[in-house]
Scaffold this motif. Structure first.
Motif, PDB file in Angstrom:
ATOM      1  N   TYR A 131       0.836  -1.203   0.000  1.00 59.67           N
ATOM      2  CA  TYR A 131       0.000   0.000   0.000  1.00 59.67           C
ATOM      3  C   TYR A 131       0.865   1.245   0.000  1.00 59.67           C
ATOM      4  O   TYR A 131       1.911   1.307   0.665  1.00 59.67           O
ATOM      5  CB  TYR A 131      -0.903  -0.011   1.225  1.00 59.67           C
ATOM      6  N   CYS A 132       0.421   2.239  -0.769  1.00 57.86           N
ATOM      7  CA  CYS A 132       1.084   3.539  -0.805  1.00 57.86           C
ATOM      8  C   CYS A 132       0.271   4.516   0.043  1.00 57.86           C
ATOM      9  O   CYS A 132      -0.880   4.848  -0.297  1.00 57.86           O
ATOM     10  CB  CYS A 132       1.198   4.033  -2.247  1.00 57.86           C
ATOM     11  N   LEU A 133       0.855   4.942   1.158  1.00 54.97           N
ATOM     12  CA  LEU A 133       0.130   5.818   2.079  1.00 54.97           C
ATOM     13  C   LEU A 133      -0.128   7.192   1.472  1.00 54.97           C
ATOM     14  O   LEU A 133      -1.165   7.812   1.740  1.00 54.97           O
ATOM     15  CB  LEU A 133       0.908   5.946   3.384  1.00 54.97           C
ATOM     16  N   ASP A 134       0.806   7.681   0.668  1.00 60.22           N
ATOM     17  CA  ASP A 134       0.629   9.007   0.086  1.00 60.22           C
ATOM     18  C   ASP A 134      -0.573   9.058  -0.852  1.00 60.22           C
ATOM     19  O   ASP A 134      -1.392   9.977  -0.797  1.00 60.22           O
ATOM     20  CB  ASP A 134       1.896   9.424  -0.669  1.00 60.22           C
ATOM     21  N   GLN A 135      -0.667   8.063  -1.718  1.00 66.40           N
ATOM     22  CA  GLN A 135      -1.750   8.055  -2.701  1.00 66.40           C
ATOM     23  C   GLN A 135      -2.977   7.297  -2.219  1.00 66.40           C
ATOM     24  O   GLN A 135      -4.006   7.277  -2.902  1.00 66.40           O
ATOM     25  CB  GLN A 135      -1.240   7.430  -4.008  1.00 66.40           C
ATOM     26  N   LYS A 136      -2.831   6.621  -1.052  1.00 65.05           N
ATOM     27  CA  LYS A 136      -3.946   5.882  -0.449  1.00 65.05           C
ATOM     28  C   LYS A 136      -4.554   4.849  -1.419  1.00 65.05           C
ATOM     29  O   LYS A 136      -5.772   4.779  -1.608  1.00 65.05           O
ATOM     30  CB  LYS A 136      -5.025   6.846   0.052  1.00 65.05           C
ATOM     31  N   LYS A 139      -0.268  -0.675  -4.283  1.00 69.76           N
ATOM     32  CA  LYS A 139       0.833  -0.498  -5.220  1.00 69.76           C
ATOM     33  C   LYS A 139       0.621  -1.382  -6.454  1.00 69.76           C
ATOM     34  O   LYS A 139      -0.058  -2.413  -6.396  1.00 69.76           O
ATOM     35  CB  LYS A 139       2.152  -0.839  -4.532  1.00 69.76           C
ATOM     36  N   PRO A 140       1.218  -0.990  -7.586  1.00 75.10           N
ATOM     37  CA  PRO A 140       1.022  -1.767  -8.832  1.00 75.10           C
ATOM     38  C   PRO A 140       1.439  -3.235  -8.705  1.00 75.10           C
ATOM     39  O   PRO A 140       0.776  -4.112  -9.260  1.00 75.10           O
ATOM     40  CB  PRO A 140       1.902  -1.023  -9.847  1.00 75.10           C
ATOM     41  N   SER A 141       2.516  -3.512  -7.980  1.00 72.30           N
ATOM     42  CA  SER A 141       2.949  -4.903  -7.840  1.00 72.30           C
ATOM     43  C   SER A 141       1.932  -5.734  -7.073  1.00 72.30           C
ATOM     44  O   SER A 141       1.705  -6.911  -7.375  1.00 72.30           O
ATOM     45  CB  SER A 141       4.306  -4.960  -7.134  1.00 72.30           C
ATOM     46  N   LEU A 211     -11.939  -5.120  -1.944  1.00 73.89           N
ATOM     47  CA  LEU A 211     -11.944  -5.818  -0.654  1.00 73.89           C
ATOM     48  C   LEU A 211     -10.563  -5.824  -0.022  1.00 73.89           C
ATOM     49  O   LEU A 211     -10.413  -5.576   1.184  1.00 73.89           O
ATOM     50  CB  LEU A 211     -12.451  -7.247  -0.843  1.00 73.89           C
ATOM     51  N   HIS A 212      -9.541  -6.083  -0.820  1.00 72.60           N
ATOM     52  CA  HIS A 212      -8.186  -6.124  -0.259  1.00 72.60           C
ATOM     53  C   HIS A 212      -7.687  -4.725   0.085  1.00 72.60           C
ATOM     54  O   HIS A 212      -6.926  -4.563   1.052  1.00 72.60           O
ATOM     55  CB  HIS A 212      -7.243  -6.821  -1.239  1.00 72.60           C
ATOM     56  N   THR A 213      -8.092  -3.742  -0.672  1.00 74.64           N
ATOM     57  CA  THR A 213      -7.762  -2.369  -0.279  1.00 74.64           C
ATOM     58  C   THR A 213      -8.398  -2.037   1.067  1.00 74.64           C
ATOM     59  O   THR A 213      -7.771  -1.407   1.935  1.00 74.64           O
ATOM     60  CB  THR A 213      -8.254  -1.383  -1.350  1.00 74.64           C
ATOM     61  N   LEU A 214      -9.621  -2.477   1.265  1.00 79.31           N
ATOM     62  CA  LEU A 214     -10.315  -2.242   2.529  1.00 79.31           C
ATOM     63  C   LEU A 214      -9.633  -2.978   3.683  1.00 79.31           C
ATOM     64  O   LEU A 214      -9.496  -2.430   4.782  1.00 79.31           O
ATOM     65  CB  LEU A 214     -11.772  -2.693   2.394  1.00 79.31           C
ATOM     66  N   PHE A 215      -9.190  -4.209   3.426  1.00 83.38           N
ATOM     67  CA  PHE A 215      -8.469  -4.945   4.465  1.00 83.38           C
ATOM     68  C   PHE A 215      -7.228  -4.182   4.916  1.00 83.38           C
ATOM     69  O   PHE A 215      -6.952  -4.050   6.116  1.00 83.38           O
ATOM     70  CB  PHE A 215      -8.051  -6.327   3.946  1.00 83.38           C
ATOM     71  N   ILE A 216      -6.477  -3.691   3.959  1.00 80.95           N
ATOM     72  CA  ILE A 216      -5.236  -2.992   4.288  1.00 80.95           C
ATOM     73  C   ILE A 216      -5.533  -1.686   5.018  1.00 80.95           C
ATOM     74  O   ILE A 216      -4.872  -1.348   6.018  1.00 80.95           O
ATOM     75  CB  ILE A 216      -4.426  -2.736   2.998  1.00 80.95           C
ATOM     76  N   ALA A 236       8.632  -9.746  -1.318  1.00 77.01           N
ATOM     77  CA  ALA A 236       8.809  -8.743  -2.371  1.00 77.01           C
ATOM     78  C   ALA A 236       7.749  -8.872  -3.459  1.00 77.01           C
ATOM     79  O   ALA A 236       7.864  -8.258  -4.519  1.00 77.01           O
ATOM     80  CB  ALA A 236      10.198  -8.869  -2.985  1.00 77.01           C
ATOM     81  N   LEU A 237       6.706  -9.679  -3.191  1.00 80.52           N
ATOM     82  CA  LEU A 237       5.615  -9.916  -4.139  1.00 80.52           C
ATOM     83  C   LEU A 237       6.116 -10.514  -5.449  1.00 80.52           C
ATOM     84  O   LEU A 237       5.623 -10.211  -6.547  1.00 80.52           O
ATOM     85  CB  LEU A 237       4.836  -8.625  -4.410  1.00 80.52           C
TER      86      LEU A 237
END
Length: 612
Positions: A131-136, A139-141, A211-216, A236-237
């Motif tokens: 997750y990118c905290l700045d852009q909320k 991440k692409p990976s 859903l996974h964005t919400l989990f994070i 490292a995904l």
């Protein structure tokens, strides 16, 4: 910094009470795995600021190593009446290495266990890679990995996870299904937040990612990490090597074989991506199939390795053939021959391609392998042909390790057979690997081979089948008889079948092969022994008050009936074993039946003469 409560926190965690006397420093403590929520051992190392007095501190890091997650801990919260999180949160948002902030008190034991739980969680389930905290946003990976997981879980490949697929996904990742109401609650959460997350059939890709964005965002990183690791991803995904190349220990002299479930899985994968149901995979469908792979595992030469349709697309049989190369029902045939002897054409002929079709293959797309099916006594086998380079100096142990060897020479080249003879004498004369000589380019005028003996005489001397005439210069697909023979020799390497002529297809050749086989000689010997012993018992029974000294006609009649039943069973076996033969099979069975009855009749005649 000194006197912030580091040692007190450790002692409060271990003893669950605030120490009256705090030592200068505590020794390293290990928390066993069975008492931690994440079931991993935790090593806690105390640090004292006094250790750095009169010393220089050097912090060394590796530029290719991942960053270590940090946790900000506000201790001694019992000494203040209000929280200081408002001043800490900006710092946390500024530095992405900081996973979380915790206010605790070693004296009142506030959030002590939670502190070390978050420490474990920061290592096992870091936020940074996801997750990118700045852009909320993720991440692409992370999005790429979750898209792959969605596609793998979409069993019918319709772009939607229905209820059955969601439950299958839940069982795979968490070993438990979702209750119907829980499944509906999940969908309702997605519906309330995004418009295209749920459709009538189920959960879409956008809903899955939401859903996974919400989990994070809610601090439940462990849920997303559990899914990622279940599908083979590391911290490292990236798909780790043990997932891509699982270790498989194969004992010496053994081979691997796909079981029935694996074959069904490959069949389901093909049907899943064959969207137009034409029993072939177009380039787009093949790309879609391998979209879940980190890279395309098959090159352009695969279309010249397995069977394809008229458009050059891999058929269902070709798809299974490509995966069957490590299976025991696949038999490896190494093809030897001098330059321009016809090896490449022989390989392509296995795929049903005549000389005209072979001329359209580009040089960079040529393959040194070809695999297809061949029926051996009604059973489907896979024959894998491997073209071996002609240079003797380049031959390796792997080139000589095969189930059957094919020695090809050009009938129109008088110097071609000499190479085959040299390969046989140097590599295969011990008789461990069965060999067959193929007379390629049989459509051209035959030249006398400049060798000490002719190819047929060479084969007779070394107890090999006679040279098999072959050509791929045909109007339709080349004949596959020679490939069936190679597969048969590989399947039954110890069966020494001989033929009296060079066609090996006529009724006479088939009868001769059967009558000269070890199988018939073994059956004949056993029948002779059984009949002889039974007749001796009937004609000269042991002395006993319960058995008549004269031959019993009823016993002779029963014996004749048994002989008839045995012969019927043998003929039935022959009928079942040759269901794949041509019309000459009728005459073959008649000939074999006559030969069998002749053997039995002659045996009975000899026994009757001996009894007299």
């Amino acid at each position: 910094q000194t006197k912030v409560g580091k040692t007190s926190l450790i002692m409060s965690l271990v003893s669950e009470e605030f120490p009256d006397v705090v030592p200068y420093k505590v020794e390293e403590i290990t928390i066993p795995a069975d008492v931690t929520p994440e079931r991993v051992p935790t090593h806690i190392v105390d640090y004292s600021g006094s250790d750095t007095q009169d010393h220089v501190i050097c912090i060394v890091y590796s530029v290719n190593n991942k960053k270590v997650p940090l946790i900000l801990v506000g201790n001694k919260s019992d000494l203040v009446e209000h929280s200081c999180m408002d001043t800490i949160l900006p710092i946390m948002n500024k530095y992405i290495e900081i996973e979380t902030c915790v206010e605790c008190s070693a004296k009142s034991l506030k959030n002590i266990s939670e502190l070390f739980y978050y420490a474990q969680k920061a290592v096992l389930h870091p936020t940074g890679p996801l997750y990118c905290l700045d852009q909320k946003e993720m991440k692409p990976s992370c999005i790429k990995a979750l898209k792959r997981i969605f596609k793998v879980s979409d069993l019918d490949n319709d772009g939607i996870l229905n209820d059955n697929e969601l439950n299958f996904f839940q069982r795979v990742c968490f070993n438990t299904p979702l209750a119907p109401q829980a499944l509906e609650d999940v969908k309702n959460v997605v519906r309330k937040n995004i418009a295209d997350g749920v459709c009538e059939e189920g959960l879409t890709l956008q809903g899955f990612l939401f859903l996974h964005t919400l989990f994070i965002q809610r601090g439940r990183h462990e849920t997303t990490w559990a899914v990622l690791r279940c599908f083979g991803y590391d911290d490292a995904l990236e798909l780790h090597q043990d997932y891509l190349f699982p270790p498989l220990k194969i004992p010496p002299e053994c081979s691997t074989e796909l079981n029935h479930n694996a074959s069904l899985f490959l069949q389901a994968v093909f049907e899943k991506h064959d969207k137009d149901r034409d029993c072939a995979l177009s380039p787009e469908e093949l790309k879609d199939l391998f979209d879940v792979f980190p890279y395309m595992p098959w090159g352009p030469d695969v279309n010249n390795t397995v069977c394809t349709n008229e458009l050059g697309w891999i058929t269902y049989q070709g798809f299974l053939s490509q995966w069957m190369q490590t299976q025991r029902s696949v038999f490896l045939c190494n093809v030897f021959g001098g330059p321009s002897s016809g090896k490449s054409g022989f390989l392509q002929a296995l795929l049903g391609r005549n000389l005209m079709c072979q001329k359209t293959i580009r040089e960079e797309h040529k393959s040194y392998y070809a695999i297809s099916t061949a029926h051996v006594y009604g059973q489907e086998k896979y024959l894998l042909l491997h073209e071996i380079f002609s240079d003797f100096d380049l031959l390796s142990e792997s080139d000589l390790s095969c189930d059957v060897a094919c020695l090809i020479y050009d009938v129109s080249n008088p110097c071609s057979f000499e190479y085959c003879a040299q390969v046989f004498k140097q590599c295969f004369q011990d008789g461990v690997v069965p060999c067959m000589v193929v007379a390629a380019k049989a459509d051209q005028p035959e030249e006398a081979q400049q060798y000490c003996v002719s190819p047929p005489e060479f084969c007779r001397t070394h107890k090999m089948p006679p040279p098999q005439a072959f050509t791929c210069n045909t109007a339709g697909p080349p004949a596959k008889d020679v490939f069936v023979k190679l597969a048969t020799m590989a399947t039954y390497p110890h069966a020494r079948l001989r033929c009296m002529c060079t066609c090996n297809r006529c009724t006479f050749c088939l009868c001769q092969n059967f009558l000269n086989s070890e199988l018939l000689h073994t059956v004949k010997a056993k029948l002779h022994t059984a009949i002889f012993s039974r007749f001796l018992f009937c004609l000269s029974p042991p002395k006993s008050p319960f058995i008549s000294p004269n031959p019993n006609p009823l016993q002779l009649f029963v014996l004749v009936v048994q002989l008839h039943l045995i012969s019927s069973k043998v003929l039935l076996f022959l009928h079942m074993a040759h269901v794949d033969l041509t019309n000459s099979a009728l005459w073959l069975r008649a000939s074999v039946g006559a030969a069998l009855f002749a053997v039995l009749g002659f045996t009975v005649y000899r026994l009757l003469l001996r009894a007299r």
